[in-house]
Scaffold this motif. Structure first.
Motif, PDB file in Angstrom:
ATOM      1  N   GLU A   8       1.035  -1.105   0.385  1.00 22.82           N
ATOM      2  CA  GLU A   8       0.021  -0.128  -0.235  1.00 22.82           C
ATOM      3  C   GLU A   8       0.949   0.889  -0.066  1.00 22.82           C
ATOM      4  N   GLU A 118      -6.531   3.258  -5.530  1.00 25.05           N
ATOM      5  CA  GLU A 118      -5.449   2.342  -5.321  1.00 25.05           C
ATOM      6  C   GLU A 118      -6.259   1.293  -5.061  1.00 25.05           C
ATOM      7  N   TRP A 137      -6.874   8.684  -4.876  1.00 22.38           N
ATOM      8  CA  TRP A 137      -5.505   9.395  -5.059  1.00 22.38           C
ATOM      9  C   TRP A 137      -5.960  10.953  -5.377  1.00 22.38           C
ATOM     10  N   THR A 155       5.468   9.373  -5.281  1.00 22.45           N
ATOM     11  CA  THR A 155       4.477   9.271  -3.303  1.00 22.45           C
ATOM     12  C   THR A 155       5.394   9.849  -2.219  1.00 22.45           C
ATOM     13  N   ILE A 163       2.612   3.512 -13.524  1.00 21.57           N
ATOM     14  CA  ILE A 163       1.666   3.224 -13.077  1.00 21.57           C
ATOM     15  C   ILE A 163       0.349   2.497 -14.384  1.00 21.57           C
ATOM     16  N   LYS A 169      -3.657  -3.422  -9.568  1.00 24.50           N
ATOM     17  CA  LYS A 169      -3.359  -2.326  -8.263  1.00 24.50           C
ATOM     18  C   LYS A 169      -3.716  -1.197  -8.674  1.00 24.50           C
ATOM     19  N   TRP A 170      -3.814  -0.789  -9.470  1.00 26.83           N
ATOM     20  CA  TRP A 170      -4.159   0.966  -9.503  1.00 26.83           C
ATOM     21  C   TRP A 170      -5.772   1.319 -11.067  1.00 26.83           C
TER      22      TRP A 170
END
Length: 377
Positions: A8, A118, A137, A155, A163, A169-170
């Protein structure tokens, strides 16, 4: 599950330092076209704080989310039914896409043209399934590399990760399409009206400050010395807002106030900006009363243009199916092809059927006797 899906990430803490002008909005457009969304993210945050946007945008977003939701099965065999039941009856859906998170994602996507979330995977002890909870996000530290044609995100440790939308994951939600999605966001139409409104509000406040209290003008007596006039001016300058005085004989005091009604331009400009913002967001600036039928469905159709409701439902359904539910189906049921499609019922409720009033003047007690089969004539 891939190990990369378990980690995460954390956002960079930031605060806005931008004072919005026409030049700053132009800068946001130039930076976005170059692949940097720092200014665009700041602008979207400002738009979300505007009173009209804050009042009208939820009509479009929450109105859609309040419509009846079902899940359309896909794939073959019994597992497709199990996947649908897991979303509908065992509440997987509300863990994956809680209404507050979906509202943030949808609002951001409509304004900016893109939204990032995310997928934080967790193990559900009750069902034994792994569930991806969406975490929205900001796009401030997202960038698009034109040479590589890839998305990158900075980040909180200031490292940059790549990405890949739909990798489990995204979620990168681009309701207006994947080609330069920011250029189709509503911010391009809203920016000028937002700025005009902010200028009118601040100018109106300054106008009230200057003209609201009037200007004290002292009138000296005939033949007064210069030092006495200066002393009188000093006394007027030191007067408080709630003060009274009696000028000496031959001296006078007047209050000069603005006579022109120039202040009327400010509320007119604000009203015009609010009207334009409503039209951009929901396609109309009208209100109507709901008489009967499905209250939630009728209200959203009264507040939002019908084609916009259908567009939002299809775009959101496709993004959640392709980038979220396919991975949920693979991890829990063994195949991405079993991922159901979320379907919001966007059909407009039928208008109530009007019934003509009865012309029967027969008293109720007499009508009952007349219709009684046991009554003898």
């Amino acid at each position: 599950m891939k190990s990369s899906s378990k980690k995460e990430y954390r956002e960079i803490q930031s605060r806005s330092l931008v004072e919005w002008t026409n030049a700053e909005i132009k800068t946001a457009r130039i930076l976005a076209d170059s692949g940097s969304f720092l200014y665009l993210g700041e602008l979207v945050d400002e738009l979300l704080a505007d009173d009209r946007v804050k009042g009208v945008l939820p009509q479009r977003v929450s109105g859609l989310l309040g419509l009846p939701l079902t899940f359309e099965a896909s794939g073959d065999g019994r597992k497709k039914g199990r996947a649908v039941r897991a979303l509908e009856t065992e509440e997987d859906w509300w863990v994956i896409a809680s209404e507050s998170e979906i509202q943030q994602i949808q609002s951001y996507a409509l304004l900016a043209g893109l939204a990032l979330a995310e997928l934080v995977w967790t193990n559900d002890e009750d069902t034994g399934r792994v569930l991806p909870k969406l975490k929205p996000w900001s796009i401030k530290y997202l960038r698009f590399d034109w040479q590589l044609r890839q998305w990158f995100l900075r980040t909180d440790d200031f490292s940059e990760i790549q990405i890949q939308p739909g990798d489990g994951k995204w979620l990168l939600y681009t309701p207006y399409g994947s080609n330069r999605p920011w250029s189709h966001g509503l911010w391009r139409a809203l920016g000028k009206w937002f700025l005009s409104k902010q200028f009118s509000i601040s100018d109106w406040a300054r106008h009230s400050e200057i003209h609201g209290s009037g200007i004290r003008v002292g009138i000296a007596a005939e033949g007064a010395l210069a030092k006495d006039r200066e002393a009188y001016a000093d006394d007027l300058a030191e007067m408080g807002s709630d003060t009274s005085m009696v000028p000496p004989h031959g001296w006078d005091l007047k209050l000069v106030e603005a006579k022109a009604r120039t202040w009327e331009m400010f509320p007119a400009n604000i009203d015009k900006a609010n009207e334009a913002i409503s039209i951009v967001l929901v396609g109309q600036n009208l209100t109507s009363n709901v008489q009967s039928g499905s209250l939630a469905a009728a209200q959203v159709h009264d507040a939002v243009r019908e084609d916009l409701i259908r567009f939002d439902a299809l775009a959101l359904s496709t993004a959640l199916h392709d980038q979220v539910l396919t991975w949920w189906a693979e991890f829990n049921f063994g195949s991405r092809n079993l991922a159901p499609w979320p379907v919001w019922d966007t059909k407009k409720p039928a208008p109530p059927v009007a019934t003509a009033p009865s012309n029967d003047k027969t008293p109720p007690d007499k009508a009952a006797k007349t219709n009684d089969p046991n009554t003898t004539k």
